[in-house]
Design an enzyme around this catalytic site. Structure first.
Site, PDB file in Angstrom:
ATOM      1  N   SER A  12       0.850  -1.194   0.000  1.00  0.00           N
ATOM      2  CA  SER A  12       0.000   0.000   0.000  1.00  0.00           C
ATOM      3  C   SER A  12       0.882   1.239   0.000  1.00  0.00           C
ATOM      4  CB  SER A  12      -0.886   0.015   1.241  1.00  0.00           C
ATOM      5  OG  SER A  12      -1.416   1.323   1.387  1.00  0.00           O
ATOM      6  N   HIS A  37      -1.203  -1.414  -4.271  1.00  0.00           N
ATOM      7  CA  HIS A  37      -2.486  -1.095  -3.639  1.00  0.00           C
ATOM      8  C   HIS A  37      -2.554   0.411  -3.380  1.00  0.00           C
ATOM      9  CE1 HIS A  37      -5.987  -2.213  -1.098  1.00  0.00           C
ATOM     10  NE2 HIS A  37      -5.569  -1.260  -0.268  1.00  0.00           N
ATOM     11  N   ASP A  39      -4.760   3.499  -1.864  1.00  0.00           N
ATOM     12  CA  ASP A  39      -5.815   3.793  -0.895  1.00  0.00           C
ATOM     13  C   ASP A  39      -6.382   5.190  -1.095  1.00  0.00           C
ATOM     14  OD1 ASP A  39      -6.002   1.432   0.766  1.00  0.00           O
ATOM     15  OD2 ASP A  39      -3.979   1.900   1.466  1.00  0.00           O
ATOM     16  N   MET A  41      -9.053   7.906   0.126  1.00  0.00           N
ATOM     17  CA  MET A  41      -9.862   8.259   1.318  1.00  0.00           C
ATOM     18  C   MET A  41     -10.425   9.661   1.185  1.00  0.00           C
ATOM     19  SD  MET A  41      -7.419   6.857   4.336  1.00  0.00           S
ATOM     20  CE  MET A  41      -6.557   5.281   4.210  1.00  0.00           C
ATOM     21  N   HIS A  70      -8.426   0.926  -3.885  1.00  0.00           N
ATOM     22  CA  HIS A  70      -9.317   0.692  -2.744  1.00  0.00           C
ATOM     23  C   HIS A  70     -10.010   2.006  -2.405  1.00  0.00           C
ATOM     24  CE1 HIS A  70      -9.510  -0.497   1.829  1.00  0.00           C
ATOM     25  NE2 HIS A  70     -10.701  -0.406   1.280  1.00  0.00           N
ATOM     26  N   MET A  72     -12.189   4.190  -0.269  1.00  0.00           N
ATOM     27  CA  MET A  72     -12.805   4.389   1.046  1.00  0.00           C
ATOM     28  C   MET A  72     -13.499   5.740   0.972  1.00  0.00           C
ATOM     29  SD  MET A  72      -9.613   2.862   3.178  1.00  0.00           S
ATOM     30  CE  MET A  72      -8.540   3.081   1.763  1.00  0.00           C
ATOM     31  N   MET A 141     -11.135  -6.209   5.706  1.00  0.00           N
ATOM     32  CA  MET A 141     -10.351  -5.226   6.460  1.00  0.00           C
ATOM     33  C   MET A 141     -10.024  -5.815   7.832  1.00  0.00           C
ATOM     34  SD  MET A 141      -9.996  -2.701   4.416  1.00  0.00           S
ATOM     35  CE  MET A 141      -9.007  -1.788   5.600  1.00  0.00           C
ATOM     36  N   GLY A 146      -8.702   3.786   7.328  1.00  0.00           N
ATOM     37  CA  GLY A 146      -8.440   5.218   7.516  1.00  0.00           C
ATOM     38  C   GLY A 146      -6.964   5.532   7.707  1.00  0.00           C
ATOM     39  N   PHE A 147      -6.239   4.588   8.281  1.00  0.00           N
ATOM     40  CA  PHE A 147      -4.844   4.867   8.604  1.00  0.00           C
ATOM     41  C   PHE A 147      -3.986   3.623   8.437  1.00  0.00           C
ATOM     42  CE2 PHE A 147      -7.645   7.560  11.073  1.00  0.00           C
ATOM     43  CZ  PHE A 147      -7.167   8.819  10.731  1.00  0.00           C
ATOM     44  N   GLY A 148      -2.728   3.842   8.073  1.00  0.00           N
ATOM     45  CA  GLY A 148      -1.764   2.752   8.052  1.00  0.00           C
ATOM     46  C   GLY A 148      -1.213   2.542   9.452  1.00  0.00           C
ATOM     47  N   GLY A 149      -0.494   1.455   9.620  1.00  0.00           N
ATOM     48  CA  GLY A 149       0.236   1.219  10.862  1.00  0.00           C
ATOM     49  C   GLY A 149      -0.607   0.850  12.063  1.00  0.00           C
ATOM     50  N   ASP A 177      -6.452  -6.676   4.264  1.00  0.00           N
ATOM     51  CA  ASP A 177      -5.887  -5.329   4.294  1.00  0.00           C
ATOM     52  C   ASP A 177      -5.885  -4.776   5.710  1.00  0.00           C
ATOM     53  OD1 ASP A 177      -5.065  -2.777   3.726  1.00  0.00           O
ATOM     54  OD2 ASP A 177      -6.812  -2.234   2.518  1.00  0.00           O
ATOM     55  N   GLY A 178      -4.658  -4.560   6.229  1.00  0.00           N
ATOM     56  CA  GLY A 178      -4.523  -3.898   7.517  1.00  0.00           C
ATOM     57  C   GLY A 178      -3.730  -4.707   8.535  1.00  0.00           C
ATOM     58  N   GLY A 179      -2.597  -4.174   8.947  1.00  0.00           N
ATOM     59  CA  GLY A 179      -1.805  -4.828   9.982  1.00  0.00           C
ATOM     60  C   GLY A 179      -1.163  -6.135   9.553  1.00  0.00           C
ATOM     61  N   GLY A 199       1.321  -2.176   4.117  1.00  0.00           N
ATOM     62  CA  GLY A 199       1.876  -0.835   3.963  1.00  0.00           C
ATOM     63  C   GLY A 199       3.144  -0.690   4.770  1.00  0.00           C
ATOM     64  N   SER A 200       2.986  -0.472   6.065  1.00  0.00           N
ATOM     65  CA  SER A 200       4.161  -0.217   6.895  1.00  0.00           C
ATOM     66  C   SER A 200       5.136  -1.383   6.904  1.00  0.00           C
ATOM     67  CB  SER A 200       3.737   0.168   8.311  1.00  0.00           C
ATOM     68  OG  SER A 200       2.547  -0.482   8.672  1.00  0.00           O
TER      69      SER A 200
HETATM   70  C1  DX5 Z   1      -6.191   1.252   5.729  1.00  0.00           C
HETATM   71  C2  DX5 Z   1      -5.738   0.989   4.307  1.00  0.00           C
HETATM   72  C3  DX5 Z   1      -4.640  -0.003   4.230  1.00  0.00           C
HETATM   73  C4  DX5 Z   1      -3.390   0.435   4.939  1.00  0.00           C
HETATM   74  C5  DX5 Z   1      -2.595  -0.740   5.347  1.00  0.00           C
HETATM   75  O1  DX5 Z   1      -7.271   2.087   5.719  1.00  0.00           O
HETATM   76  O2  DX5 Z   1      -6.809   0.512   3.523  1.00  0.00           O
HETATM   77  O3  DX5 Z   1      -4.376  -0.363   2.887  1.00  0.00           O
HETATM   78  O4  DX5 Z   1      -2.606   1.258   4.147  1.00  0.00           O
HETATM   79  O5  DX5 Z   1      -1.499  -0.282   6.051  1.00  0.00           O
HETATM   80  P1  DX5 Z   1      -0.744  -1.202   7.106  1.00  0.00           P
HETATM   81  O6  DX5 Z   1      -0.217  -2.365   6.355  1.00  0.00           O
HETATM   82  O7  DX5 Z   1       0.328  -0.299   7.624  1.00  0.00           O
HETATM   83  O8  DX5 Z   1      -1.760  -1.596   8.143  1.00  0.00           O
HETATM   84 ZN    ZN Z   2      -6.404  -0.438   1.494  1.00  0.00          ZN
END
Ligand code: DX5
Ligand code: ZN
Length: 226
Positions: A12, A37, A39, A41, A70, A72, A141, A146-149, A177-179, A199-200
Site C-alpha cells: 500500500s 495497492h 488507498d 480516502m 481501494h 474508502m 479489512m 483510515g490509517f496505516g500502521g 488489508d490492515g496490519g 503498507g508499513s
Molecule cells: C487502511 C488501508 C490499508 C493500509 C494498510 O485504511 O486501507 O491499505 O494502508 O497499512 P498497514 O499495512 O500499515 O496496516
Molecule cells: Zn487499502
C-alpha cells in the site's frame, strides 16, 4: 489480468513517500511486489483524506503490474468512471459505503474494470453472499480503515475462513488489508487469503534511494507464510 490463487503481496503506497509516488511504485515493483495497492480516502467515509483519480492517473504509468484501487469513499458511484479512466485494474468499494452496493459493482464492471467489495471489521461475511457472482475480489479489512500502521484485529481471521468457504471455486481473490506483517501473514494465508496488502511492513526502513529494504521486507513476509 489472469486469475490464480498464488500468494500475492500488494504494497500500500499509503506507507510510501507521498512526494515520490511514481518512483515508489517502480521501486517496490522492482523489488518484487505483485500488485500495487492504492488507498483513496475522502474524510467522510473514513476519518482521513489521501487523494483522488488525478493522482491515480499520474501514478498509472509507473505501475507495470496491477493497480488495485481501494475506494474508502461515499458516495462511490459518481466517481467510478474517473477511477476507471485513470487506469485502475481493480476498483474496490465498501459494502458499507451506501445502500446500493449491487448497483455500484455493476457500474464498476460496466467500465471493463475488475470489481472488488470490501468489508469493515464490524461487517459479517454474510453481507457479501448475494454479491459473489458479480465480484472479482473480496477484501477483508483487518483494521478499521483510515490509517496505516494500525494493529491487526485477530477476530477477523475467522471471517477470512468463512469467506474462503463461501467463495468456493469462483475465480475471486480474497484480499486482506490492515496490519499484515510477518506475524499475521501466516494466519491470514492459512485462513485462505491470497492477496496480502501491506503498507508499513513493506515500506519500513527503506526509501526510493534505498529500496533493498522493500525487497527484504516482502521476502520476510513470503518466508513467514511458507
Ligand atoms: C487502511 C488501508 C490499508 C493500509 C494498510 O485504511 O486501507 O491499505 O494502508 O497499512 P498497514 O499495512 O500499515 O496496516
Ligand atoms: Zn487499502
Amino acid at each position: 489480468m489472469t486469475f490464480d490463487r498464488n500468494l500475492k503481496i500488494a504494497p500500500s503506497i499509503l506507507a510510501s513517500d507521498f512526494a515520490n509516488f511514481g518512483l515508489e511504485c517502480a521501486a517496490v515493483e522492482a523489488q518484487g511486489a505483485d500488485w500495487v495497492h492504492v488507498d483513496v480516502m475522502d474524510g467522510h467515509f473514513v476519518p482521513n483524506i489521501t487523494f483522488g483519480p488525478d493522482t491515480c492517473r499520474a501514478i498509472r504509468p509507473h505501475i507495470k503490474t496491477v493497480m488495485d484501487v481501494h475506494l474508502m469513499i461515499a458516495p462511490v458511484d459518481p466517481f467510478i468512471a474517473a477511477f476507471a479512466d485513470a487506469g485502475a485494474d481493480i476498483i474496490t468499494a465498501h459494502v458499507e459505503a451506501g445502500p446500493h452496493i449491487h448497483r455500484t459493482l455493476q457500474a464498476i464492471r460496466a467500465t471493463g474494470t475488475k470489481a472488488g467489495v470490501a468489508l469493515n471489521p464490524g461487517t459479517p461475511a454474510g453481507a457479501v453472499t448475494s454479491l459473489l457472482d458479480m465480484v472479482d475480489l473480496v477484501c477483508v479489512m483487518t483494521v478499521n480503515p483510515g490509517f496505516g500502521g494500525q494493529k491487526f484485529i485477530h477476530a477477523q481471521v475467522e471471517k477470512i475462513r468463512e469467506l474462503r468457504s463461501l467463495i468456493g471455486d469462483r475465480p475471486i481473490h480474497l484480499e486482506v488489508d490492515g496490519g499484515v506483517d510477518t506475524q499475521t501473514a501466516p494466519l491470514v494465508a492459512a485462513a485462505g487469503a491470497d492477496v496480502l496488502v501491506a503498507g508499513s511492513a513493506v515500506f519500513r526502513g527503506g526509501s526510493v534511494s534505498e529500496p533493498d529494504a522493500y525487497g527484504k521486507n516482502m521476502q520476510a513476509i513470503r518466508d513467514a507464510v511458507v
